[in-house]
Scaffold this active site. Sequence first.
Site, short mmCIF file in Angstrom:
data_model
loop_
_atom_site.label_atom_id
_atom_site.label_comp_id
_atom_site.label_asym_id
_atom_site.label_seq_id
_atom_site.Cartn_x
_atom_site.Cartn_y
_atom_site.Cartn_z
N SER A 66 0.80 -1.24 0.00
CA SER A 66 0.00 0.00 0.00
C SER A 66 0.83 1.28 0.00
CB SER A 66 -0.92 0.02 1.22
OG SER A 66 -1.98 -0.85 1.00
N LYS A 69 0.41 3.70 -2.78
CA LYS A 69 -0.82 4.50 -2.97
C LYS A 69 -0.58 6.02 -3.03
CE LYS A 69 -3.76 0.83 -1.07
NZ LYS A 69 -4.41 0.32 0.14
N TYR A 191 -3.12 -1.90 -10.45
CA TYR A 191 -3.09 -1.83 -8.99
C TYR A 191 -2.23 -2.94 -8.38
CZ TYR A 191 -4.55 -2.12 -4.14
OH TYR A 191 -4.53 -2.20 -2.77
N TYR A 243 -4.72 4.23 8.03
CA TYR A 243 -6.08 3.66 8.10
C TYR A 243 -6.75 4.00 9.43
CZ TYR A 243 -3.80 1.12 4.39
OH TYR A 243 -3.07 0.81 3.29
N VAL A 261 1.08 -3.81 3.91
CA VAL A 261 0.93 -5.10 4.59
C VAL A 261 2.16 -6.00 4.55
CG1 VAL A 261 -1.56 -5.47 4.58
CG2 VAL A 261 -0.24 -6.06 2.56
O1 DON Z 1 -4.84 -4.53 -1.84
C1 DON Z 1 -4.12 -5.30 -1.19
O2 DON Z 1 -4.62 -6.21 -0.58
C2 DON Z 1 -2.62 -5.12 -1.08
N1 DON Z 1 -1.98 -5.34 -2.27
C3 DON Z 1 -2.22 -3.83 -0.48
C4 DON Z 1 -2.75 -3.71 0.86
C5 DON Z 1 -1.89 -3.01 1.85
O3 DON Z 1 -0.69 -2.99 1.80
C6 DON Z 1 -2.66 -2.47 2.96
N2 DON Z 1 -1.78 -1.86 3.91
N3 DON Z 1 -1.64 -1.97 5.05
#
Ligand code: DON
Length: 321
Positions: A66, A69, A191, A243, A261
């Site tokens: 993320s 983003k 994405y 978040y 993540v």
């Molecule tokens: O959309 C997803 O599930 C992941 N590729 C990115 C999510 C993410 O890193 C959320 N962050 N804490």
Amino acid sequence: MSGISQIQHILEHIYQKYKNFDDGEVATYIPELAKANPEHFGICLATVDGRVIHVGDWEQEFTIQSICKPFAFQMALEKFGRDITLKHVGVEPSGEAFNSIELDPKTKRPYNAMINAGAIAISSLIKKDPPEGGVEEFVNKMGLAAGRKLRIDDAVLASESLTGNRNRAIAYLMLNFGIIDSEVDKTLQQYFSQCSLLVNSQDLALMAATLANMGTNPVTREHVFDFTFIKDVLTVMFTCGLYDAAGDWAYRVGRPAKSGVSGGILGVVNRQLGFAVYSPKLDSHGNSARGILACKDLANELGLHAFEFTNVGSNFMESML
Ligand code: DON
């Protein structure tokens, strides 16, 4: 002790303090992420005059997830301007988890560009046809911000595409409300590819320092981002970057930041420095458990909080460098 070795000393102290901290869980919902070594722990700080200080496993690569983003949001703003971009995404904190399937009930837009829904809306804007073109543009721009050539982790990309049905659900909900176009697969390819970019802690610190330095990479001196929009990006990072833990982060660390993540966190101290931490075990909000602690200590020790009144903060940093 010189300013730089004083900062090195502080980083080493924080590293030693949390080296054996073991709380949290490595993300498993993307199977490939579960392979991360939970012991890895790296911290890096890069100043706007091009000095880089690091400890621990700062060279260890991981996927940016993320943390892509804010940079994708920056790219959309640069390409389409505020009016068009903000038709597709809002600037309000959602107070929800990163993957919540929820749009603003009035506008039908995703709440902000830091949650999955908002990032998918942004990917829809910046994708190209064929999608490889948009991915390449993103990878190249990130490479300029990091100051080295970067690449996608194909195994993580495949793993994420295979298991990304929740993101597909979010995308189709947005298609239903006219927030994204009907090229849903291409949007998701953009994405998922953005999320699968391989970086290390130094790359993240330099990307953050590039934002802090009005869009110019402080080491290569390459101009990467249009500074007109950096304030938009930093604002949304400040209110939404962590978040449903964004309030606690703003209270304790007090700087715009973004987590991912895979265990990375990047933070920006405007006109001064970028910092980054990598540690794969996550807390219940999906943020790096050890990373959050290390950043809180870093902010405390260096007086980085934006609303710090005591004679640390910017004065402290300036006198150290
Ligand atoms: O959309 C997803 O599930 C992941 N590729 C990115 C999510 C993410 O890193 C959320 N962050 N804490």
